[in-house]
Scaffold this active site. Structure first.
Site, PDB file in Angstrom:
ATOM      1  N   PRO A  15       0.906  -1.404  -0.013  1.00 53.87           N
ATOM      2  CA  PRO A  15       0.103   0.098   0.008  1.00 53.87           C
ATOM      3  C   PRO A  15       0.894   1.286  -0.157  1.00 53.87           C
ATOM      4  O   PRO A  15       1.916   1.296   0.717  1.00 53.87           O
ATOM      5  CB  PRO A  15      -0.796   0.056   1.363  1.00 53.87           C
ATOM      6  N   ASN A  16       0.345   2.232  -0.843  1.00 51.78           N
ATOM      7  CA  ASN A  16       0.897   3.521  -1.068  1.00 51.78           C
ATOM      8  C   ASN A  16       2.307   3.568  -1.588  1.00 51.78           C
ATOM      9  O   ASN A  16       2.733   4.633  -2.083  1.00 51.78           O
ATOM     10  CB  ASN A  16       1.034   4.317   0.388  1.00 51.78           C
ATOM     11  N   ARG A  23       4.555  11.111  -2.363  1.00 55.01           N
ATOM     12  CA  ARG A  23       4.365  10.987  -0.769  1.00 55.01           C
ATOM     13  C   ARG A  23       5.567  10.988   0.257  1.00 55.01           C
ATOM     14  O   ARG A  23       6.347  10.310  -0.175  1.00 55.01           O
ATOM     15  CB  ARG A  23       3.736   9.491  -0.333  1.00 55.01           C
ATOM     16  N   ALA A  83       3.115  -0.687   5.120  1.00 59.63           N
ATOM     17  CA  ALA A  83       2.612  -0.774   6.405  1.00 59.63           C
ATOM     18  C   ALA A  83       1.939  -2.141   6.864  1.00 59.63           C
ATOM     19  O   ALA A  83       1.914  -2.679   7.864  1.00 59.63           O
ATOM     20  CB  ALA A  83       1.508   0.194   6.509  1.00 59.63           C
ATOM     21  N   HIS A  86       3.959  -4.429   9.400  1.00 61.08           N
ATOM     22  CA  HIS A  86       3.835  -4.157  10.648  1.00 61.08           C
ATOM     23  C   HIS A  86       2.377  -4.842  11.047  1.00 61.08           C
ATOM     24  O   HIS A  86       2.327  -4.938  12.411  1.00 61.08           O
ATOM     25  CB  HIS A  86       3.863  -2.865  10.851  1.00 61.08           C
ATOM     26  N   ASP A  93       1.733 -15.356   7.121  1.00 61.12           N
ATOM     27  CA  ASP A  93       1.427 -16.866   7.044  1.00 61.12           C
ATOM     28  C   ASP A  93       1.643 -17.319   5.486  1.00 61.12           C
ATOM     29  O   ASP A  93       1.990 -18.527   5.215  1.00 61.12           O
ATOM     30  CB  ASP A  93      -0.062 -17.263   7.430  1.00 61.12           C
ATOM     31  N   HIS A 106      12.423  -2.138   2.743  1.00 61.36           N
ATOM     32  CA  HIS A 106      11.709  -0.928   3.167  1.00 61.36           C
ATOM     33  C   HIS A 106      12.820   0.148   2.581  1.00 61.36           C
ATOM     34  O   HIS A 106      14.149   0.308   2.841  1.00 61.36           O
ATOM     35  CB  HIS A 106      11.560  -0.954   4.645  1.00 61.36           C
ATOM     36  N   ILE A 107      12.141   1.124   1.903  1.00 65.21           N
ATOM     37  CA  ILE A 107      12.904   2.017   1.476  1.00 65.21           C
ATOM     38  C   ILE A 107      13.581   3.205   2.655  1.00 65.21           C
ATOM     39  O   ILE A 107      14.781   3.414   2.407  1.00 65.21           O
ATOM     40  CB  ILE A 107      12.207   3.045   0.682  1.00 65.21           C
ATOM     41  N   SER A 108      12.704   3.354   3.644  1.00 72.65           N
ATOM     42  CA  SER A 108      13.407   3.949   4.796  1.00 72.65           C
ATOM     43  C   SER A 108      13.785   2.950   5.922  1.00 72.65           C
ATOM     44  O   SER A 108      13.570   1.744   5.845  1.00 72.65           O
ATOM     45  CB  SER A 108      12.199   4.898   5.460  1.00 72.65           C
ATOM     46  N   ARG A 117       6.492   0.957  13.656  1.00 70.75           N
ATOM     47  CA  ARG A 117       7.195   0.516  12.508  1.00 70.75           C
ATOM     48  C   ARG A 117       8.442  -0.747  12.971  1.00 70.75           C
ATOM     49  O   ARG A 117       8.814  -1.338  11.885  1.00 70.75           O
ATOM     50  CB  ARG A 117       7.598   1.629  11.612  1.00 70.75           C
TER      51      ARG A 117
END
Length: 163
Positions: A15-16, A23, A83, A86, A93, A106-108, A117
């Site tokens: 998502p996002n 963003r 997200a 998390h 699963d 993860h980019i960050s 997070r």
């Protein structure tokens, strides 16, 4: 090569990530999802692999992609679940169920951000997790996945040799 599922890797973005470039650029940079996908395709090609890139804002669609990867016999998965990393026991699963080598990206740096997070369900189902390198984390993830699955590259085009 695209017809050989054992040469295919899935790059799944959650998502996002379709909003990359606009963003929170101070956190995620100015690169777009198209830039990420181009980087993944180019990097995979250097290892004789085909990167099939997908993005969804819906958890169930991502779970379905993981299941499809097993059915098609793909060689590995690069996953930035955003997200959902998390929160999603369903993705955890699914990854555990298919037993496909997976690298979480993860980019960050999720460990330098908000405390919610810091925990990742999907990382527990991956053999490696890479965060904080910007979109270059995808290149690192594909390089690591290629090593894990035994994909090799010509040293003339080896991205690690150019570093």
């Amino acid at each position: 090569m695209a017809d050989d599922p054992h040469k295919t890797i899935y790059v799944l973005n959650g998502p996002n990530l379709n909003l990359l470039g606009t963003r929170e650029p101070e956190t995620y940079g100015h690169a777009t999802l198209a830039d990420v996908e181009r980087l993944c395709v180019e990097t995979a090609t250097r290892f004789g692999l085909v990167a099939e890139c997908r993005q969804s804002n819906h958890e169930g669609v991502l779970v379905d992609c993981v299941h499809e990867a097993r059915v098609k016999g793909v060689a590995g998965i690069i996953l930035n679940a955003g997200a959902y990393s998390h929160t999603s026991i369903a993705l955890h699963d699914a990854l555990m169920g298919v037993k496909i080598p997976t690298v979480e990206v993860h980019i960050s740096n999720i460990h330098a951000r908000e405390s919610f997070r810091h925990h990742s369900f999907t990382a527990k189902a991956a053999f490696a997790s890479i965060c904080g390198f910007g979109i270059d984390g995808y290149r690192l993830a594909i390089t690591g996945l290629a090593a894990k699955i035994g994909a090799t590259t010509d040293t003339k085009t080896d991205i690690t040799a150019q570093a």
